[in-house]
Design an enzyme around this catalytic site. Structure first.
Site, PDB file in Angstrom:
ATOM      1  N   PRO A   2       2.234 -36.662  17.104  1.00 42.51           N
ATOM      2  CA  PRO A   2       2.711 -37.653  18.083  1.00 42.51           C
ATOM      3  C   PRO A   2       1.839 -38.907  18.030  1.00 42.51           C
ATOM      4  CG  PRO A   2       2.314 -35.501  19.107  1.00 42.51           C
ATOM      5  CD  PRO A   2       1.776 -35.430  17.718  1.00 42.51           C
ATOM      6  N   GLU A   3       2.470 -40.045  17.896  1.00 45.79           N
ATOM      7  CA  GLU A   3       1.727 -41.297  17.943  1.00 45.79           C
ATOM      8  C   GLU A   3       1.934 -41.939  19.314  1.00 45.79           C
ATOM      9  OE1 GLU A   3       1.399 -43.910  14.750  1.00 45.79           O
ATOM     10  OE2 GLU A   3       1.757 -42.425  13.194  1.00 45.79           O
ATOM     11  N   HIS A  91       4.239 -20.044  20.815  1.00 47.95           N
ATOM     12  CA  HIS A  91       3.356 -21.213  20.938  1.00 47.95           C
ATOM     13  C   HIS A  91       3.478 -21.950  22.263  1.00 47.95           C
ATOM     14  CE1 HIS A  91       2.564 -20.418  16.772  1.00 47.95           C
ATOM     15  NE2 HIS A  91       3.762 -20.795  16.392  1.00 47.95           N
ATOM     16  N   ARG A 110      -0.223 -25.738  16.592  1.00 50.63           N
ATOM     17  CA  ARG A 110      -1.503 -25.861  15.894  1.00 50.63           C
ATOM     18  C   ARG A 110      -2.691 -25.869  16.853  1.00 50.63           C
ATOM     19  NH1 ARG A 110      -1.028 -30.122  11.137  1.00 50.63           N
ATOM     20  NH2 ARG A 110      -3.040 -29.168  10.686  1.00 50.63           N
ATOM     21  N   ARG A 152     -15.981 -57.693   7.254  1.00 51.59           N
ATOM     22  CA  ARG A 152     -15.672 -56.347   6.817  1.00 51.59           C
ATOM     23  C   ARG A 152     -14.974 -56.371   5.462  1.00 51.59           C
ATOM     24  NH1 ARG A 152     -15.865 -51.686  10.265  1.00 51.59           N
ATOM     25  NH2 ARG A 152     -16.493 -52.782  12.141  1.00 51.59           N
TER      26      ARG A 152
END
Ligand SMILES: [Zn+2]
Length: 272
Positions: A2-3, A91, A110, A152
């Site tokens: 999930p973002e 789960h 997970r 950077r």
């Protein structure tokens, strides 16, 4: 995984479905998440009302009358609103049973998700206090992008993906944001001009907003969706579109590997 848009869509779903509801019971089936769920939470929150659902980065904040539940979906977690007596599936980790006979059910194959409860200001919680600014916060602006990119040598894509610098922009939205800003993903961060930083800021926000409006990209399993997971994918400009024509110029989209992840870009719209 999930973002941010999925988490935001979940937050909105919780707010719609559960705000104002009293918590009848937290029923833990399997406490072995990323950190073990403290069984004492159940007694601490029982009987409290859920007043609002907030979000900081990818943490969901379930605001109670006293204190806040801090929930992370991890790599594979999802929340669903179900009738309280819906049969358990493999789960399913815990149920947050509500007074209206529904439940917020957390499923996480997970087990990288987490659940904490705090009586303090959640922003001061150890999980949240060191998070980098997030794309919609006022302190995430072109000047901030300029500061974190200056000097950077790393590729700009890697900077966007660095959670110590930017929070909530995962692999999908890093590619999408760079396309929108017309910046090559391998461009050295330090070579971004002030103007580039402004374009990138708008690109990041636009890519995330579009996904949030569509309810996230990989949405099927999340709370508060209309069951149309493919809708947003059709609007992605570059992500997983290698070999297909750019929606803007028709050039074929390419993919490269950066830091073990795939990046997608248009070589015409995003020159080096
Ligand atoms: Zn193009």
């Amino acid at each position: 995984m999930p973002e941010l848009p999925e988490v935001e869509a979940t937050r909105r779903g919780i707010e719609r479905a559960a705000a104002g509801q009293r918590i009848r019971e937290l029923r833990i089936y399997d406490a072995r998440l990323r950190w073990p769920v403290d069984p004492a939470i159940a007694a601490q929150i029982a009987g409290q009302s859920l007043t609002a659902a907030g979000r900081r980065a990818k943490y969901l904040l379930l605001v109670l009358e006293r204190g806040t539940l801090i929930l992370h979906l991890g790599m594979s977690g999802s929340l669903r609103i179900l009738p309280a007596d819906a049969p358990l599936r493999k789960h399913d980790q815990f149920d947050l049973l509500l007074a209206n006979d529904t439940t917020l059910r957390f499923n996480d194959p997970r087990r990288f998700g987490s659940l904490h409860y705090t009586l303090e200001d959640p922003a001061k919680h150890r999980l949240l206090q060191h998070l980098a600014p997030e794309p919609f916060a006022a302190n995430f602006d072109a000047a901030y992008l300029r500061r974190i990119t200056r000097g950077r040598r790393t590729a700009i894509k890697q900077v966007l993906m660095n959670s110590r610098l930017v929070t909530g922009v995962g692999n999908i939205y890093a590619s999408e944001a760079l396309f929108r800003a017309r910046i090559h993903p391998r461009r050295r961060a330090g070579r971004l001009s002030e103007r580039d930083c402004g374009k990138l800021l708008r690109g990041v926000r636009a890519a995330l907003s579009a996904a949030i409006r569509a309810g996230g990209t990989t949405l099927r399993d999340y709370v508060g969706t209309d069951g149309n997971p493919g809708a947003f994918r059709q609007k992605l400009y570059v992500y997983e579109r290698d070999g297909q024509p750019c929606r803007r110029c028709g050039t074929l989209i390419r993919t490269i590997r950066q830091g073990q992840r795939s990046t997608y870009y248009c070589p015409q719209c995003q020159p080096r």
